[in-house]
Write an enzyme that holds these catalytic residues in place. Structure first.
Site, PDB file in Angstrom:
ATOM      1  N   CYS A 276       0.852  -1.028   0.216  1.00 16.06           N
ATOM      2  CA  CYS A 276      -0.139   0.042  -0.187  1.00 16.06           C
ATOM      3  C   CYS A 276       0.624   1.440   0.231  1.00 16.06           C
ATOM      4  O   CYS A 276       1.206   1.979   0.713  1.00 16.06           O
ATOM      5  CB  CYS A 276      -0.671  -0.249   1.052  1.00 16.06           C
ATOM      6  SG  CYS A 276      -2.061  -1.511   1.505  1.00 16.06           S
TER       7      CYS A 276
ATOM      8  N   GLY B 117      -3.734  10.433  -4.408  1.00 13.90           N
ATOM      9  CA  GLY B 117      -3.314  11.827  -5.216  1.00 13.90           C
ATOM     10  C   GLY B 117      -2.115  11.767  -5.414  1.00 13.90           C
ATOM     11  O   GLY B 117      -1.102  12.921  -5.842  1.00 13.90           O
TER      12      GLY B 117
ATOM     13  N   ILE C  68      -4.944  -0.841  -5.477  1.00 14.99           N
ATOM     14  CA  ILE C  68      -3.951  -1.648  -4.011  1.00 14.99           C
ATOM     15  C   ILE C  68      -4.528  -3.247  -4.299  1.00 14.99           C
ATOM     16  O   ILE C  68      -5.356  -3.661  -4.751  1.00 14.99           O
ATOM     17  CB  ILE C  68      -4.674  -1.876  -2.698  1.00 14.99           C
ATOM     18  CG1 ILE C  68      -3.787  -0.064  -1.749  1.00 14.99           C
ATOM     19  CG2 ILE C  68      -3.663  -3.230  -1.606  1.00 14.99           C
ATOM     20  CD1 ILE C  68      -2.747   0.203  -2.938  1.00 14.99           C
TER      21      ILE C  68
ATOM     22  N   GLN D 192       6.969 -13.387 -46.147  1.00 15.89           N
ATOM     23  CA  GLN D 192       8.765 -14.132 -45.254  1.00 15.89           C
ATOM     24  C   GLN D 192       8.544 -11.870 -44.425  1.00 15.89           C
ATOM     25  O   GLN D 192       9.197 -12.332 -43.451  1.00 15.89           O
ATOM     26  CB  GLN D 192       9.590 -13.100 -46.620  1.00 15.89           C
ATOM     27  CG  GLN D 192      10.866 -12.587 -46.288  1.00 15.89           C
ATOM     28  CD  GLN D 192      11.433 -12.065 -47.223  1.00 15.89           C
ATOM     29  OE1 GLN D 192      11.459 -11.625 -48.253  1.00 15.89           O
ATOM     30  NE2 GLN D 192      12.724 -13.270 -47.722  1.00 15.89           N
TER      31      GLN D 192
ATOM     32  N   HIS E 121      -2.180 -13.061 -35.347  1.00 12.35           N
ATOM     33  CA  HIS E 121      -3.549 -13.655 -35.473  1.00 12.35           C
ATOM     34  C   HIS E 121      -4.673 -13.123 -36.491  1.00 12.35           C
ATOM     35  O   HIS E 121      -6.025 -14.212 -36.482  1.00 12.35           O
ATOM     36  CB  HIS E 121      -3.869 -14.433 -33.873  1.00 12.35           C
ATOM     37  CG  HIS E 121      -3.388 -14.843 -32.731  1.00 12.35           C
ATOM     38  ND1 HIS E 121      -2.163 -14.972 -32.969  1.00 12.35           N
ATOM     39  CD2 HIS E 121      -3.430 -16.694 -32.485  1.00 12.35           C
ATOM     40  CE1 HIS E 121      -1.442 -15.799 -31.982  1.00 12.35           C
ATOM     41  NE2 HIS E 121      -2.465 -17.112 -31.758  1.00 12.35           N
TER      42      HIS E 121
ATOM     43  N   GLU F  85       4.543   0.089 -10.313  1.00 16.18           N
ATOM     44  CA  GLU F  85       5.802  -0.497  -9.827  1.00 16.18           C
ATOM     45  C   GLU F  85       6.603   0.831 -10.340  1.00 16.18           C
ATOM     46  O   GLU F  85       7.807   0.498 -10.501  1.00 16.18           O
ATOM     47  CB  GLU F  85       6.290  -1.352 -10.253  1.00 16.18           C
ATOM     48  CG  GLU F  85       6.148  -2.926 -10.112  1.00 16.18           C
ATOM     49  CD  GLU F  85       6.026  -3.557  -8.814  1.00 16.18           C
ATOM     50  OE1 GLU F  85       6.328  -2.313  -7.558  1.00 16.18           O
ATOM     51  OE2 GLU F  85       4.986  -4.076  -7.872  1.00 16.18           O
TER      52      GLU F  85
END
Length: 378
Positions: A122, A127, A155, A276, A336, A361
């Site tokens: 945490c 803010g 969190i 290719q 795909h 992070e």
């Protein structure tokens, strides 16, 4: 696995097998139904993945940062979202193990390493995100307790986990006024916001964590008063390696999915693999993946060795790996074609789950700031 020791190859094999058997078959269901796979993570903890770089005397595996990176990369091939939560949990246990007293280590770490209990980190507030040192959650000391008031945002595990490693203001403004408290679920005054609806990372709940006159024993403080910001940043250095490793796993899995699709899918009378342009694209994806992996493993070694340049190398690795691996997953989806946009195909989930790695992070913009500041201070 090139360049790894025999032990590291074994850790990698165990983690890859676990990812293939216990995670990949359920990844889509966990995402669709927003299931927090507690029992699966407890199975992972039985293999030593609940406290990978925590000391063995409190139930940890005592492995290195490089070992940890290898394991998280492997697990992430099975479910990136679940592995990313496990990486945050491991970071929290490491913080208690490293900065806690003997009493705190023995009280909290064993049940966290076994994943009988789960932990949340945490720091972020509504803010204060990138500007973490401006956090406002206050902890006023009253006798043998701190009384917490404020809230934390975004969190991971919030509301479903048992232990909250909380950065709060016990002193004046700036980083030196921040301390670190361990708050246990069930403490009066601790509550949670609504479960957030997210693009990805749906196998782990995300909520605000709210403190209203929440009284926490002084004995739950990690380290000294004013040490909290330093603890938070040291935790994040490892967290950045961990989340970069989760990105590597998602990219690795996406390259394999693209490789298979190009081999099987036919257009204009021949397999896509004969095109290719697509061959060159696949080659670039694999090259970026290997470059990112080498960078992450180099930073992991620097952190393990306590090198002076470890923090900046962790920032570089997080920046490079999360950016490049997102591009790899996105390119795999493109290969795909329309199928890549269907939820029946795993590649779209890797794209959704990995996108947030460029934000958390420490955002990748902040990673650039850290690297630039290091260069300019020379």
């Amino acid at each position: 696995s090139v360049g790894l020791t025999e032990d590291q190859k074994e850790f990698q094999k165990v983690a890859l097998d676990f990812a293939a058997k216990e995670m990949a078959p359920y990844m889509a269901e966990w995402d669709e139904k927003e299931i927090f796979p507690v029992e699966t993570m407890r199975k992972a903890a039985q293999l030593g993945f609940g406290g990978i770089y925590v000391k063995p005397d409190v139930g940890g595996s005592g492995l290195s940062r490089l070992d940890t990176s290898i394991i998280f990369e492997a697990l992430s091939t099975g479910c990136t979202s679940t592995t990313a939560y496990m990486s945050i949990h491991n970071m929290c246990v490491w913080m208690i193990d490293t900065f806690g007293s003997e009493e705190q280590r023995r009280r909290f770490c064993p049940s966290l390493c076994s994943m009988e209990k789960f932990a949340s980190y945490c720091l972020t507030e509504p803010g204060s995100g990138s500007d973490a040192a401006s956090l406002l959650t206050s902890a006023q000391r009253k006798g043998d307790k701190y009384v917490l008031n404020g809230s934390k945002a975004f969190i991971s595990g919030g509301g479903d986990t048992d232990v909250y490693v909380v950065m709060c203001r016990t002193g004046g403004p700036g980083p030196k006024g921040i301390s670190c408290l361990v708050v246990e679920k069930g403490t009066p005054g601790l509550s949670f916001g609504k479960k957030e609806r997210k693009v990805g990372w749906n196998s782990q709940p995300t909520r605000a964590v709210i403190f209203e006159d929440c009284a926490v024993p002084v004995g739950n403080r990690l380290g000294a008063e004013g040490q909290g910001f330093s603890i938070a940043m040291q935790g994040l250095n490892g967290g950045r390696i961990n989340i970069a490793s989760c990105s590597l796993g998602a990219a690795h899995a996406s390259v394999l999915l693209a490789q298979e699709h190009l081999t099987v899918r036919k257009q204009f009378g021949e397999p896509l693999a004969n095109n290719q342009y697509l061959q060159f694209g696949l080659a670039e994806m694999a090259t970026r993946l290997v470059a990112a992996r080498l960078m992450v493993r180099n930073a992991a070694r620097a952190l393990q060795d306590g090198r002076e340049d470890a923090a900046v190398l962790c920032s570089m690795a997080k920046l490079f790996a999360t950016d490049e691996c997102f591009l790899i997953c996105n390119q795999a989806l493109q290969m795909h074609g329309g199928y890549g946009y269907l939820k029946d195909y795993a590649v779209q989930q890797f794209v959704r789950d990995i996108r947030v790695h460029q934000i958390l992070e420490g955002t990748n913009e902040v990673m650039r700031m850290i690297v630039a500041r290091n260069l300019l201070q020379g």
